[in-house]
Design an enzyme around this catalytic site. Structure first.
Site, PDB file in Angstrom:
ATOM      1  N   LEU A  70     -46.094 -53.043  17.706  1.00 20.75           N
ATOM      2  CA  LEU A  70     -45.708 -54.089  18.650  1.00 20.75           C
ATOM      3  C   LEU A  70     -44.429 -54.772  18.188  1.00 20.75           C
ATOM      4  O   LEU A  70     -44.223 -55.006  17.015  1.00 20.75           O
ATOM      5  CB  LEU A  70     -46.826 -55.125  18.755  1.00 20.75           C
ATOM      6  CG  LEU A  70     -48.088 -54.646  19.461  1.00 20.75           C
ATOM      7  CD1 LEU A  70     -49.176 -55.681  19.306  1.00 20.75           C
ATOM      8  CD2 LEU A  70     -47.817 -54.373  20.918  1.00 20.75           C
ATOM      9  N   VAL A 101     -55.391 -60.664  17.234  1.00 25.70           N
ATOM     10  CA  VAL A 101     -55.246 -59.281  16.768  1.00 25.70           C
ATOM     11  C   VAL A 101     -54.268 -58.520  17.649  1.00 25.70           C
ATOM     12  O   VAL A 101     -53.430 -57.762  17.165  1.00 25.70           O
ATOM     13  CB  VAL A 101     -56.616 -58.579  16.717  1.00 25.70           C
ATOM     14  CG1 VAL A 101     -56.454 -57.074  16.530  1.00 25.70           C
ATOM     15  CG2 VAL A 101     -57.465 -59.153  15.578  1.00 25.70           C
ATOM     16  N   GLU A 102     -54.354 -58.730  18.956  1.00 22.36           N
ATOM     17  CA  GLU A 102     -53.506 -57.970  19.865  1.00 22.36           C
ATOM     18  C   GLU A 102     -52.024 -58.315  19.741  1.00 22.36           C
ATOM     19  O   GLU A 102     -51.187 -57.418  19.619  1.00 22.36           O
ATOM     20  CB  GLU A 102     -53.966 -58.199  21.310  1.00 22.36           C
ATOM     21  CG  GLU A 102     -55.267 -57.514  21.671  1.00 22.36           C
ATOM     22  CD  GLU A 102     -55.180 -56.003  21.560  1.00 22.36           C
ATOM     23  OE1 GLU A 102     -54.082 -55.438  21.725  1.00 22.36           O
ATOM     24  OE2 GLU A 102     -56.223 -55.380  21.302  1.00 22.36           O
ATOM     25  N   THR A 103     -51.686 -59.605  19.802  1.00 20.24           N
ATOM     26  CA  THR A 103     -50.254 -59.955  19.928  1.00 20.24           C
ATOM     27  C   THR A 103     -49.842 -61.201  19.146  1.00 20.24           C
ATOM     28  O   THR A 103     -48.759 -61.736  19.376  1.00 20.24           O
ATOM     29  CB  THR A 103     -49.891 -60.200  21.409  1.00 20.24           C
ATOM     30  OG1 THR A 103     -50.668 -61.295  21.921  1.00 20.24           O
ATOM     31  CG2 THR A 103     -50.130 -58.965  22.252  1.00 20.24           C
ATOM     32  N   TYR A 162     -61.473 -52.433  14.220  1.00 17.43           N
ATOM     33  CA  TYR A 162     -60.870 -53.374  15.153  1.00 17.43           C
ATOM     34  C   TYR A 162     -61.846 -54.500  15.467  1.00 17.43           C
ATOM     35  O   TYR A 162     -61.492 -55.688  15.424  1.00 17.43           O
ATOM     36  CB  TYR A 162     -60.460 -52.645  16.427  1.00 17.43           C
ATOM     37  CG  TYR A 162     -59.937 -53.546  17.520  1.00 17.43           C
ATOM     38  CD1 TYR A 162     -58.584 -53.838  17.620  1.00 17.43           C
ATOM     39  CD2 TYR A 162     -60.800 -54.106  18.462  1.00 17.43           C
ATOM     40  CE1 TYR A 162     -58.104 -54.672  18.632  1.00 17.43           C
ATOM     41  CE2 TYR A 162     -60.336 -54.932  19.459  1.00 17.43           C
ATOM     42  CZ  TYR A 162     -58.979 -55.217  19.538  1.00 17.43           C
ATOM     43  OH  TYR A 162     -58.515 -56.047  20.527  1.00 17.43           O
TER      44      TYR A 162
END
Length: 367
Positions: free
Chosen positions: A24, A151-153, A350
């Site tokens: 990312l 966690v994602e962004t 995850y």
């Protein structure tokens, strides 16, 4: 990120697991709502390869898509035609050159770190009312929602810098042929491309303005287009769904996603577990992988040892194994709610990262 059907396990198992970890980059997405849908911006400087207007199968797909979705055929052809092959996207979807050695401690260190924890505390405090309302309406605890977004962004800091239009078109028509499931995944991305163009047409938005992951996931929660269409909600009530700039919409959408996949309010995600080596049947305990299958009685009969509240659990359990490279693995007993987290990303590593990041943030917000 979500698997394994196009809207579930398949999506998250091979997309979110990848782009949540390493690739990312900071997004430069602005509001798209005022861009007329009849105008498709051409920004070739950020792309590689020839436009898909030169590919007959892509143009036929555009015509068929427009007919299926009742979209402006010229607009759809223009959008797909201006999309360009992105070699980086294709490369990142290639199978790894060598086997990956799983290590929970290393994986955990990528997500449970001071930067994410501090950002999570700020996010929680700034959006406490929305988090409380989401928990009340959907039954999903604030720490789980905060864990996912972190966690994602990193709470919107890293939402991706790839043009979603290029990424989806590349993966729809040029998914790496060396991949063992190339045809299936190419079909999946054709479906996501269709969903994306339908969404952008409905929003009167330019598809080339949207930035996301190299797999086409978007916004703070990294929703794929199909997940956006099914689970995203206007939680702030302003008449639009904005998963980049509206934390309330993000919070409500993540909570709605989990509710749709069967989140059970009040149920723990996991329990501590140890083993009675004298009667341990590890092969049987590991056979269902992360799918909760065993009653407490059958779980303990195979040598798993539970204590306290875990012995009163009424639903099925799974033995979750977290490898640590050459060191001894760690284990927990996963509940149905643990499994629901893996609907976002088919990975026990995850799921544990989401859970533990949420715990760390919650401990600082509510000491």
């Amino acid at each position: 990120m979500t698997p394994h059907t196009p809207s579930g396990s398949f999506l998250r198992s091979f997309t979110l697991a990848i782009f949540s970890i390493a690739f990312l980059t900071v997004a430069t997405v602005a509001s798209h709502a005022q861009t007329p849908k009849k105008t498709v911006a051409a920004k070739a400087a950020a792309t590689q390869g020839p436009p898909y207007a030169t590919r007959a199968e892509a143009m036929q797909f555009a015509d068929d898509l427009a007919a299926r979705r009742d979209l402006d055929p010229a607009w759809v052809r223009d959008a797909i035609g201006q999309a360009r092959y992105n070699a980086t996207v294709s490369r990142l979807m290639q199978p790894p050159a060598k086997a990956f050695v799983k290590n929970w401690r290393v994986y955990r260190s990528r997500f449970i770190d001071p930067v994410r924890i501090a950002a999570g505390v700020r996010f929680w405090k700034a959006n406490q009312a929305a988090l409380e309302r989401a928990e009340k309406e959907y039954g999903v605890p604030a720490d789980i929602i905060v864990g996912i977004i972190g966690v994602e962004t990193i709470y919107g800091r890293d939402t991706g810098s790839f043009r979603v239009m290029d990424a989806l078109t590349t993966l729809a028509f040029d998914f790496p042929a060396s991949h063992p499931r190339a045809r299936e995944r190419s079909d999946y991305f054709k479906g996501e491309l269709e969903q994306f163009l339908t969404l952008q047409s409905r929003r009167n938005a330019d598809p080339f303005e949207v930035r996301g992951s190299y797999a086409g996931a978007m916004g703070m929660p990294q929703f794929m287009p199909s997940s956006w269409g099914k689970y995203a909600v206007d939680f702030d009530g302003d008449g639009t769904i904005d998963l980049w700039n509206s934390p309330a919409d993000v919070i409500g959408s993540v909570a709605n996603y989990f509710k749709a996949f069967g989140w059970q309010p009040g149920m723990p995600t996991d329990y501590p577990v140890s083993f009675d080596r004298s009667r341990l049947d590890m092969d049987a305990l590991m056979a269902p992988d992360i799918l909760p299958t065993f009653s407490v009685a059958s779980f303990t009969a195979k040598g798993a040892v539970l204590k306290g509240p875990a012995l009163q659990h009424t639903g099925p359990l799974a033995l979750i194994e977290l490898l640590n490279g050459a060191d001894a693995p760690q284990y927990v007993a996963g509940t149905e709610n643990f499994y629901v987290i893996t609907r976002y990303n088919w990975s026990s590593y995850y799921a544990m990262s989401v859970i533990e990041l949420g715990w760390e943030v919650a401990a600082r917000v509510n000491p």
